[in-house]
Design a protein around this motif. Sequence first.
Motif, PDB file in Angstrom:
ATOM      1  N   LEU A  65       1.069  -0.953   0.112  1.00  0.00           N
ATOM      2  CA  LEU A  65      -0.373  -0.067   0.333  1.00  0.00           C
ATOM      3  C   LEU A  65       0.980   1.528  -0.143  1.00  0.00           C
ATOM      4  O   LEU A  65       0.473   2.006  -0.560  1.00  0.00           O
ATOM      5  CB  LEU A  65      -1.084  -0.597   1.677  1.00  0.00           C
ATOM      6  CG  LEU A  65      -1.755   1.167   1.451  1.00  0.00           C
ATOM      7  CD1 LEU A  65      -2.946   1.642   0.152  1.00  0.00           C
ATOM      8  CD2 LEU A  65      -2.824   0.789   2.284  1.00  0.00           C
TER       9      LEU A  65
ATOM     10  N   CYS B 189     -16.817   1.115  -0.238  1.00  0.00           N
ATOM     11  CA  CYS B 189     -15.714   0.466  -0.351  1.00  0.00           C
ATOM     12  C   CYS B 189     -16.258  -0.987  -1.371  1.00  0.00           C
ATOM     13  O   CYS B 189     -17.300  -1.082  -2.124  1.00  0.00           O
ATOM     14  CB  CYS B 189     -15.731  -0.609   1.714  1.00  0.00           C
ATOM     15  SG  CYS B 189     -17.089  -1.529   1.263  1.00  0.00           S
TER      16      CYS B 189
ATOM     17  N   ASN C  27     -10.078   6.194  -1.454  1.00  0.00           N
ATOM     18  CA  ASN C  27      -9.443   4.603  -0.731  1.00  0.00           C
ATOM     19  C   ASN C  27      -8.404   2.947  -1.340  1.00  0.00           C
ATOM     20  O   ASN C  27      -9.803   3.365  -2.175  1.00  0.00           O
ATOM     21  CB  ASN C  27     -10.712   3.344   0.138  1.00  0.00           C
ATOM     22  CG  ASN C  27     -10.023   3.087   1.035  1.00  0.00           C
ATOM     23  OD1 ASN C  27      -9.920   1.621   0.702  1.00  0.00           O
ATOM     24  ND2 ASN C  27      -9.643   3.044   2.561  1.00  0.00           N
TER      25      ASN C  27
ATOM     26  N   ASP D  53      -7.059  -0.939  -0.570  1.00  0.00           N
ATOM     27  CA  ASP D  53      -7.608  -1.269   0.367  1.00  0.00           C
ATOM     28  C   ASP D  53      -7.260  -2.912  -0.615  1.00  0.00           C
ATOM     29  O   ASP D  53      -7.394  -4.048  -1.292  1.00  0.00           O
ATOM     30  CB  ASP D  53      -8.432  -1.885   0.493  1.00  0.00           C
ATOM     31  CG  ASP D  53      -8.925  -3.308   1.640  1.00  0.00           C
ATOM     32  OD1 ASP D  53      -8.346  -3.782   2.384  1.00  0.00           O
ATOM     33  OD2 ASP D  53     -10.125  -2.619   1.876  1.00  0.00           O
TER      34      ASP D  53
ATOM     35  N   SER E  50      -5.988  -0.131   4.718  1.00  0.00           N
ATOM     36  CA  SER E  50      -6.633   0.021   3.353  1.00  0.00           C
ATOM     37  C   SER E  50      -6.293   1.353   3.937  1.00  0.00           C
ATOM     38  O   SER E  50      -5.949   2.171   5.123  1.00  0.00           O
ATOM     39  CB  SER E  50      -7.503  -0.124   2.555  1.00  0.00           C
ATOM     40  OG  SER E  50      -8.493   0.864   3.771  1.00  0.00           O
TER      41      SER E  50
END
Length: 261
Positions: free
Chosen positions: A26, A78, A94, A96, A109
Amino acid sequence: MGGIIIKSERDMEGMRAACRLAALTLYESAKLIEPGITTDDINTFVHDFTVARGAVPAPLNYRGYPKSVCTSVNEVICHGIPGPRVLKDGDIINVDVTSILDGWHGDVSATFYVGTPSETARRLVEVTRECLRRGIAAVNPRARLGDIGAVIASHAESHGFSVVRDFVGHGIGRSFHEAPQVLHFGKPGRGQRLQKGMTFTIEPMINEGDWRSLVLDDNWTAVTADGRLSAQFEHTIAVTATGAEILTAFPGPLLHSEVFP
Ligand code: MF3
Ligand code: CO
Ligand code: CO
């Protein structure tokens, strides 16, 4: 104990390695984020980075999910599916990431700013980041699950935002989603007592407007019913003798989220 799997110290070493990889993935993917890229670009990066390290991207084929990461832009709460969508200045996204390494799962995330955010977007994202921080700070072996949810909801609502009800944090280990469910709202002193060796995610989704969500016809993408913004941050944590260990801690500040070039 409600089917919760307590991890041994040896299990915990497996969790640490998987979670460290998810966090690194990430952290590195953040460097891609700028106006003009597509969410598929993020998917390609996460997929290749994961596989190159001998790991598996957990989302791919999970209950029929078609991609290797979730990318949730603006009103998407999401499970946004990467595709040809081009990110534009002012979006929030976002990302994740869930990695499987040696059979263990790490789930993390963060929400990023694409270019320059609106005042509202910035406030929502920073309140959501703080919700996760407070939720983690509530973890210790004398606390209960309700204590986590209570501090999260109270912070979000004190800023006029709402907590998504339909998606929750979860136990994690050899399975992606294990007991318990970790609600991001609740009553202090209620729910399952925490215990050293539990591993679970805390992943508050906070809405600018109403908490209600809808799932699109792709059966994955969850959006705000009112079309307003939603933000999310997630860490995988372990309960320790004194508090929480953040298993998915980043190697440094996140670009386009905590720091700006
Ligand atoms: N990573 C998400 C979570 O935090 C789950 C994604 S399921 C997927 O629990 F299939 F969409 F990847
Ligand atoms: Co999760
Ligand atoms: Co996740």
